[in-house]
Motif scaffolding. Structure first.
Motif, PDB file in Angstrom:
ATOM      1  N   UNK A 177       8.631  -4.499  -0.131  1.00 60.09           N
ATOM      2  CA  UNK A 177       7.957  -3.351  -0.752  1.00 60.09           C
ATOM      3  C   UNK A 177       6.441  -3.385  -0.585  1.00 60.09           C
ATOM      4  N   UNK A 178       5.857  -4.561  -0.433  1.00 59.67           N
ATOM      5  CA  UNK A 178       4.406  -4.626  -0.274  1.00 59.67           C
ATOM      6  C   UNK A 178       3.953  -4.057   1.068  1.00 59.67           C
ATOM      7  N   UNK A 179       4.886  -3.886   2.026  1.00 58.54           N
ATOM      8  CA  UNK A 179       4.526  -3.338   3.335  1.00 58.54           C
ATOM      9  C   UNK A 179       4.689  -1.826   3.400  1.00 58.54           C
ATOM     10  N   UNK A 180       5.236  -1.222   2.345  1.00 58.88           N
ATOM     11  CA  UNK A 180       5.446   0.232   2.329  1.00 58.88           C
ATOM     12  C   UNK A 180       4.204   0.880   1.742  1.00 58.88           C
ATOM     13  N   UNK A 181       3.565   1.716   2.544  1.00 55.56           N
ATOM     14  CA  UNK A 181       2.332   2.379   2.114  1.00 55.56           C
ATOM     15  C   UNK A 181       2.439   3.881   2.364  1.00 55.56           C
ATOM     16  N   UNK A 182       1.760   4.656   1.568  1.00 49.03           N
ATOM     17  CA  UNK A 182       1.647   6.087   1.802  1.00 49.03           C
ATOM     18  C   UNK A 182       2.809   6.922   1.306  1.00 49.03           C
TER      19      UNK A 182
END
Length: 71
Positions: free
Chosen positions: A47-52
Motif C-alpha cells: 500500500x505504501x507504493x500506491x499513490x494518487x
C-alpha cells in the motif's frame, strides 16, 4: 542489368464459399503459428507504493456502510 525475376509456387486457390469443415481445416493449419501469451502473474503491491488514488467522501461513506461479503 540484374534480373530480379523470381519463380515462386502459385498460391493455393482461395475458397471464399467454403463450409465449416474447410474453416476448421484452415484453423488447424494456423495453430502452429499461434502462441499463447506468456503467463503474467501479478504480485501484491505494498500500500505504501500506491499513490494518487482519491475517493470522493460520498463514495467512501457508501463503501464503508457496505458489509464485507454483500447483503
Amino acid at each position: 542489368m540484374t534480373n530480379l525475376e523470381v519463380h515462386a509456387p502459385a498460391p493455393a486457390p482461395v475458397d471464399l464459399e467454403g463450409d465449416l469443415a474447410s474453416l476448421r481445416g484452415d484453423c488447424v493449419r494456423m495453430v502452429p503459428h499461434w502462441a499463447p501469451p506468456e503467463r503474467n502473474v501479478s504480485l501484491p503491491v505494498s500500500p505504501s507504493r500506491i499513490h494518487g488514488v482519491t475517493v470522493p467522501p460520498k463514495s467512501a461513506g457508501l463503501l464503508e456502510a457496505m458489509s464485507d461479503y454483500g447483503d
